[in-house]
Design an enzyme around this catalytic site. Sequence first.
Site, PDB file in Angstrom:
ATOM      1  N   TYR A   9      -1.707  -1.262 -11.929  1.00  0.00           N
ATOM      2  CA  TYR A   9      -3.155  -1.079 -12.085  1.00  0.00           C
ATOM      3  C   TYR A   9      -3.475  -0.401 -13.421  1.00  0.00           C
ATOM      4  O   TYR A   9      -4.408   0.392 -13.520  1.00  0.00           O
ATOM      5  CB  TYR A   9      -3.739  -0.320 -10.872  1.00  0.00           C
ATOM      6  CG  TYR A   9      -3.380  -0.997  -9.568  1.00  0.00           C
ATOM      7  CD1 TYR A   9      -3.961  -2.216  -9.218  1.00  0.00           C
ATOM      8  CD2 TYR A   9      -2.401  -0.469  -8.718  1.00  0.00           C
ATOM      9  CE1 TYR A   9      -3.601  -2.867  -8.055  1.00  0.00           C
ATOM     10  CE2 TYR A   9      -2.027  -1.122  -7.551  1.00  0.00           C
ATOM     11  CZ  TYR A   9      -2.631  -2.319  -7.224  1.00  0.00           C
ATOM     12  OH  TYR A   9      -2.268  -2.966  -6.081  1.00  0.00           O
ATOM     13  N   TYR A  40     -10.910   6.314 -10.312  1.00  0.00           N
ATOM     14  CA  TYR A  40     -10.472   6.887  -9.027  1.00  0.00           C
ATOM     15  C   TYR A  40     -10.180   8.385  -9.118  1.00  0.00           C
ATOM     16  O   TYR A  40      -9.536   8.929  -8.221  1.00  0.00           O
ATOM     17  CB  TYR A  40      -9.170   6.222  -8.552  1.00  0.00           C
ATOM     18  CG  TYR A  40      -9.125   4.715  -8.566  1.00  0.00           C
ATOM     19  CD1 TYR A  40      -9.946   3.959  -7.725  1.00  0.00           C
ATOM     20  CD2 TYR A  40      -8.214   4.053  -9.378  1.00  0.00           C
ATOM     21  CE1 TYR A  40      -9.858   2.582  -7.725  1.00  0.00           C
ATOM     22  CE2 TYR A  40      -8.133   2.665  -9.376  1.00  0.00           C
ATOM     23  CZ  TYR A  40      -8.955   1.934  -8.547  1.00  0.00           C
ATOM     24  OH  TYR A  40      -8.858   0.565  -8.541  1.00  0.00           O
ATOM     25  N   GLY A  48       2.901  -3.554  -4.173  1.00  0.00           N
ATOM     26  CA  GLY A  48       2.581  -3.757  -5.581  1.00  0.00           C
ATOM     27  C   GLY A  48       2.833  -2.464  -6.345  1.00  0.00           C
ATOM     28  O   GLY A  48       3.751  -2.358  -7.145  1.00  0.00           O
ATOM     29  N   GLU A  65       3.919  -6.698   1.275  1.00  0.00           N
ATOM     30  CA  GLU A  65       3.275  -6.994  -0.013  1.00  0.00           C
ATOM     31  C   GLU A  65       3.132  -5.749  -0.876  1.00  0.00           C
ATOM     32  O   GLU A  65       2.014  -5.343  -1.204  1.00  0.00           O
ATOM     33  CB  GLU A  65       1.870  -7.572   0.233  1.00  0.00           C
ATOM     34  CG  GLU A  65       1.818  -8.800   1.109  1.00  0.00           C
ATOM     35  CD  GLU A  65       0.385  -9.139   1.550  1.00  0.00           C
ATOM     36  OE1 GLU A  65      -0.518  -8.285   1.449  1.00  0.00           O
ATOM     37  OE2 GLU A  65       0.180 -10.273   1.997  1.00  0.00           O
ATOM     38  N   CYS A 125     -17.001   6.367 -26.126  1.00  0.00           N
ATOM     39  CA  CYS A 125     -18.256   7.112 -26.091  1.00  0.00           C
ATOM     40  C   CYS A 125     -18.772   7.289 -24.666  1.00  0.00           C
ATOM     41  O   CYS A 125     -19.861   6.815 -24.323  1.00  0.00           O
ATOM     42  CB  CYS A 125     -19.275   6.394 -26.949  1.00  0.00           C
ATOM     43  SG  CYS A 125     -18.615   6.056 -28.574  1.00  0.00           S
ATOM     44  N   GLY A 146       0.754  -1.251   0.000  1.00  0.00           N
ATOM     45  CA  GLY A 146       0.000   0.000   0.000  1.00  0.00           C
ATOM     46  C   GLY A 146       0.780   1.294   0.000  1.00  0.00           C
ATOM     47  O   GLY A 146       0.178   2.371  -0.088  1.00  0.00           O
TER      48      GLY A 146
HETATM   49  C1  LIG Z   1      -3.713  -4.737  -3.304  1.00  0.00           C
HETATM   50  C2  LIG Z   1      -3.034  -5.417  -2.197  1.00  0.00           C
HETATM   51  C3  LIG Z   1      -1.680  -5.184  -1.948  1.00  0.00           C
HETATM   52  C4  LIG Z   1      -0.849  -4.225  -2.744  1.00  0.00           C
HETATM   53  O1  LIG Z   1      -1.214  -2.892  -2.601  1.00  0.00           O
HETATM   54  P1  LIG Z   1      -0.299  -1.786  -3.307  1.00  0.00           P
HETATM   55  O2  LIG Z   1      -0.995  -0.513  -3.019  1.00  0.00           O
HETATM   56  O3  LIG Z   1      -0.287  -2.091  -4.756  1.00  0.00           O
HETATM   57  O4  LIG Z   1       1.048  -1.857  -2.706  1.00  0.00           O
HETATM   58  C5  LIG Z   1      -1.085  -5.902  -0.928  1.00  0.00           C
HETATM   59  N1  LIG Z   1      -1.770  -6.783  -0.185  1.00  0.00           N
HETATM   60  C6  LIG Z   1      -3.080  -7.028  -0.386  1.00  0.00           C
HETATM   61  C7  LIG Z   1      -3.777  -7.998   0.459  1.00  0.00           C
HETATM   62  C8  LIG Z   1      -3.759  -6.348  -1.400  1.00  0.00           C
HETATM   63  O5  LIG Z   1      -5.056  -6.581  -1.590  1.00  0.00           O
END
Ligand SMILES: *Cc1c(COP(=O)(O)O)cnc(C)c1O
Length: 421
Positions: free
Chosen positions: A375, A318, A277, A275, A346, A239
């Site tokens: 994303y 968003y 992303g 985690e 459209c 996140g």
């Molecule tokens: C989406 C998600 C992430 C990654 O979030 P990012 O903002 O992309 O870093 C990590 N863990 C879980 C469980 C998620 O659903």
Amino acid sequence: MDHFLYKDGVLHAEDMAVPTIAAQVGTPFYLYSAATLRRHYRLFDEALDGMDHLVCYAMKANSNQAVLKLMGDLGAGMDVVSGGEYARAKAAGVSGDKIVFSGVGKTREEMKMALMGGIRQFNVESEPEMIALNDVALSLGVVAPITVRVNPDVDAKTHAKIATGKSENKFGIPISRASEVYAMAAKMKGLKIIGIDVHIGSQLTELAPYKAAYEKVRDLTETLRAEGHEIKRLDLGGGLGIPYERSNDAPPLPMEYGQMVKETLGDLGCEIEIEPGRLIAGNAGILVSEVIFVKQGEDREFLIVNTAMNDLIRPAMYDAHHDIIPVQEAAAGIEKTPYDIVGPICESGDTFAKHRDLAPLKAGDLVAFRSAGAYGAVMSSEYNSRPMIPEVLVDGHQFAVIRERPTLEDMINRDTIPEWL
Ligand SMILES: *Cc1c(COP(=O)(O)O)cnc(C)c1O
């Protein structure tokens, strides 16, 4: 920092000129930088240096197998949220013992797939899921390693659609009920408790919400241990936000985040899992598009480009900002014009930016949407019967198409007209 820079007035991805790739691949396309992906992974890995840890790339941000292979080769684990993602991670060569399975709605088929193929842990999000997982594990004669995802009820101060750590969100179990749920899990023979999981949202631009959540996780670790559970791993979610607008304040760096993790949780003797992303993939990708028309409206000029909300939905979904820059650098001192930058779809929602000041552009000019590596491609569709756009990976002087653009026939032939029609 990323590797999309102007050299002699032309936007490059590492050592490759963007127009060279555009000429071969055609526009629009996604373009990723291997060096940037590697750099971002290492930032997290180094940020947790000194703690036993694993960076599990949240592959929903960008799940192209070339990206997964690159991450896996660096030593990354994967955070998956579906059986499809699990299969993709495996296909890219990631071993099951490095794959973490998250998500509120895992099906029994998905649980079975992961238990048979190997799994590091399931992050369980509810009691019904726990019961189902226990059943599936027992029926296969295996034991499923689990954490329980707790919802700490903290405000991540991010966009409502990507906040996940408030009690009104569908994610995790309320932290206040954790003792009860862990006691229930401990009685299930098909499950083995190994830790705690928390993930409060995406695109976080402050450390304070994390710290608030992690302090609660800290207290919970102590409580659960006192209640006799073995808590040896903490999955802290992802996140961390990225700077979508170069002109704005920068979100915290992975190093600052890592420091906070060490201060808050470092003395618990737990293995740390994170985690990320978006921070890994987001600024490692751009979307290259071409101006179709410049259209004079009543009170504004529209730049109509050949990419649209089906390729990059973040602005429509968003209200997200993406910096949009010309591939041919504007001459110094040239006067800028405000454009509304729109796609051909459209819907009025197919608007990427309003009143964006850019040096004058004309039909045929290339533009790049920055911060499109996460994303972006993964959320694309073929709405308006626009074929999915290709993805390209650059690594130094070389590049490869890592997902082909389907032909119109490929796209159309996916439908079946029943014989009786
Ligand atoms: C989406 C998600 C992430 C990654 O979030 P990012 O903002 O992309 O870093 C990590 N863990 C879980 C469980 C998620 O659903």
